[in-house]
Write an enzyme that holds these catalytic residues in place. Structure first.
Site, PDB file in Angstrom:
ATOM      1  N   GLU A  48      -3.649 -15.431  -0.736  1.00  0.00           N
ATOM      2  CA  GLU A  48      -4.958 -15.094  -0.150  1.00  0.00           C
ATOM      3  C   GLU A  48      -5.967 -14.523  -1.146  1.00  0.00           C
ATOM      4  OE1 GLU A  48      -3.577 -13.928   4.355  1.00  0.00           O
ATOM      5  OE2 GLU A  48      -3.264 -12.428   2.817  1.00  0.00           O
TER       6      GLU A  48
HETATM    7  C1  TNX Z   1      -0.531 -12.764   5.533  1.00  0.00           C
HETATM    8  S1  TNX Z   1       1.987 -13.437   4.167  1.00  0.00           S
HETATM    9  C2  TNX Z   1      -0.347 -12.070   4.350  1.00  0.00           C
HETATM   10  C3  TNX Z   1      -0.230 -10.624   4.391  1.00  0.00           C
HETATM   11  C4  TNX Z   1      -0.397 -10.074   5.778  1.00  0.00           C
HETATM   12  C5  TNX Z   1       0.337 -10.964   6.749  1.00  0.00           C
HETATM   13  C6  TNX Z   1       0.341 -10.440   8.144  1.00  0.00           C
HETATM   14  C7  TNX Z   1       1.118 -13.264   2.986  1.00  0.00           C
HETATM   15  C8  TNX Z   1       1.616 -13.799   1.748  1.00  0.00           C
HETATM   16  N1  TNX Z   1      -0.071 -12.671   3.169  1.00  0.00           N
HETATM   17  O1  TNX Z   1      -1.176 -10.047   3.523  1.00  0.00           O
HETATM   18  O2  TNX Z   1       0.133  -8.797   5.811  1.00  0.00           O
HETATM   19  O3  TNX Z   1      -0.262 -12.218   6.730  1.00  0.00           O
HETATM   20  O4  TNX Z   1       1.158 -11.210   8.960  1.00  0.00           O
END
Ligand code: TNX
Length: 519
Positions: free
Chosen positions: A333
């Site tokens: 992300e």
């Molecule tokens: C996505 S999973 C994210 C996290 C959040 C999560 C909540 C991932 C690699 N990144 O930053 O905590 O969703 O479900």
């Protein structure tokens, strides 16, 4: 059945296969329905009862079995109230639980074991210490649930006579705890380790940094924890592990045959680091500490050499206190990092990890970079990224949010958790196979399975337990048990019989309506 046989013959000898077919029926009536389901159970007549004169022994000269013998005694003494002295013996006397390392048995692998319970006693054999440890976990579940109590119980400590031959499908069976969104102290992490190890998981991934908090002491950059560790989601006081405390977690985990994988998430998810050291950001603006739950709004400055000096220091210090082979560098992300910069960043950071003798793990977005030969990609959301990783020759850890995310709500009434990937009831979390989940990602591409618990909404150990149980035992079984031996209805019955065990262990579990819980 034909398919099932075909799959099984790939892994088992004919004798084991035939015995396994009998065992298939046998376990259905078994009073001790094991999770994860073992490869081969052969029920026999009779039983063994642990009593006040039972001893726990390991073969003379096998000091390495001693730790597991002591661990077993530590598990059994509080509830049985028996002395259960630990010692060596060279003779196979009766009324013993005997732990033995066998010279070489390739059918057991590095984590397999052979457990034999007869009216004379218990003999547990393995080629490696981890196998003895997993045999002990099985033995634990063969005893009445009251064995998990912390005070003496009046129970008959009887184990039905049987032979179990067992080994895992995957060598990597993990859980992740996000200690960045909400911080959890050493005692909570140790309990988490005990709970995952009871279901034969062997990996603890610690998500140590994120926008809301930096949780590991880095001596060369002290403000990371001074400032970056000072809060958490909701504005609480946060916290961090000193390097000494981290080492304590690592060695506790090792005593349970669990390897710790530390994650420093970058270049996104880095607000806590940037507030501590504003020069890590291209704009030199000191952002404020962040206590909300949005994602994807921060990035390290990928063009400044200083950023890599910082990362080198962090990864050097972390590698020095991490005996396991992996360092996780996040990479998810990074919405405000231009794609070209992201790729360049990951291409520069991977060699730093290698320089300190470790192997890279990154979330599936890392597949866009040039992957080093041994970089492992963790599939969480984007199957396309993960397939690209496989095409580039990488091994994959399977953690699909829609199946394996322990922070997803069970249904619309769940008080805790999120639901961006959907609601994940216990059957949904269990009924899938990593090797057939996505076309183009096959058994040979998969390192193993991991269930992450993100903690935006998770504040206490009770919250952790409620989200983790009962889904985690199912993920543990997916990692341990061959697909041919896994079936939801059979699993559901075994899980229903674990409730008194959960209660005896003090686990605050979610009593899913999908399961007929045996009170
Ligand atoms: C996505 S999973 C994210 C996290 C959040 C999560 C909540 C991932 C690699 N990144 O930053 O905590 O969703 O479900």
């Amino acid at each position: 059945m034909f398919n099932r046989l075909k799959i099984m013959t790939g892994r088992l000898t004919l004798t084991q296969l035939v015995a396994g077919m009998f065992a298939f029926g046998a376990q259905a009536q078994d009073a001790s329905p094991l999770i994860p389901r073992p490869q081969l159970v052969t029920s026999m007549q009779g039983s063994f009862t642990i009593n006040a004169s039972t001893t726990i022994v390991h073969a003379a000269g096998q000091q390495v079995a001693l730790a597991t013998a002591e661990y077993l005694a530590g598990l059994l003494r509080p509830s049985t109230g028996f002395p259960l002295p630990v010692g060596t013996t060279s003779s196979a006397a009766g009324n013993q639980i005997r732990l033995e390392l066998v010279a070489k048995d390739s059918s057991l692998g590095t984590e397999g074991y052979h457990l034999s319970v007869t009216s004379r006693g218990v003999v547990l054999k393995a080629a490696r210490p981890a196998g003895l440890f997993y045999g002990v976990q099985t033995l634990r579940q063969l005893l009445p649930a009251a064995v998990e109590a912390s005070t003496p119980q009046s129970s008959s400590w009887t184990i039905p006579a049987q032979q179990i031959r067992d080994r895992p499908e995957y060598g990597f069976r993990g859980a992740m705890l996000d200690v960045a969104r909400h911080f959890f102290g050493v005692a909570d992490v140790k309990r988490f380790i005990d709970l995952i190890a009871a279901y034969k998981m062997n990996i603890l991934h610690l998500h140590l940094s994120d926008d809301q908090g930096w949780r590991i002491e880095i001596k060369s950059w002290p403000k990371l924890t001074e400032i970056g560790g000072s809060t958490q989601v909701g504005g609480g006081k946060g916290g961090f592990y000193t390097q000494e405390q981290y080492k304590e977690i690592v060695s506790y985990a090792a005593s349970r045959h669990v390897t710790v994988i530390p994650e420093i998430d970058m270049p996104g998810h880095t607000n806590a680091a940037i507030v501590s050291y504003p020069e890590l950001n291209c704009r030199d603006t000191a952002h404020a500490l962040y206590t909300g739950t949005a994602v994807g709004f921060t990035t390290f400055c990928t063009s400044r050499p200083g950023t890599y000096t910082f990362i080198d220091d962090v990864l050097r210090e972390l590698a020095a206190i991490t005996p396991g082979p992996w360092l996780h560098i996040g990479g998810d992300e990074s919405h405000v990092t231009p794609k070209a910069d992201y790729i360049q960043f990951m291409n520069k950071v991977q060699p730093i990890v290698s320089k300190y003798g470790k192997q890279v793990i990154g979330w599936d977005e890392i597949a866009h970079a040039d992957l080093q030969k041994n970089t492992v990609v963790q599939y969480w959301a984007d199957a396309g990224n993960s397939k690209m990783a496989v095409k580039k020759g990488a091994k994959v850890i399977i953690s699909p949010a829609k199946k394996a995310y322990l922070d997803m709500q069970y249904d619309s009434t769940t008080r805790l958790g999120l639901h961006w990937a959907g609601f994940v009831e216990v059957d949904n979390a269990y009924e899938w196979d990593p090797a057939t989940l996505e076309q183009g990602i096959g058994r040979k591409d998969i390192l193993g399975v991991e269930a992450p618990l993100w903690t935006e909404t998770i504040i206490t150990m009770d919250d952790i337990e409620y989200m983790v149980f009962p889904r985690l035992p199912g993920i543990a079984e997916i990692g341990w048990t061959v697909p041919a031996l896994r079936d939801w209805k059979d699993y559901r019955d075994r899980l229903g019989k674990q409730s008194d065990r959960f209660r005896a262990m003090g686990i605050d579990y979610y009593p899913s309506p999908k399961v007929d819980w045996k009170k």
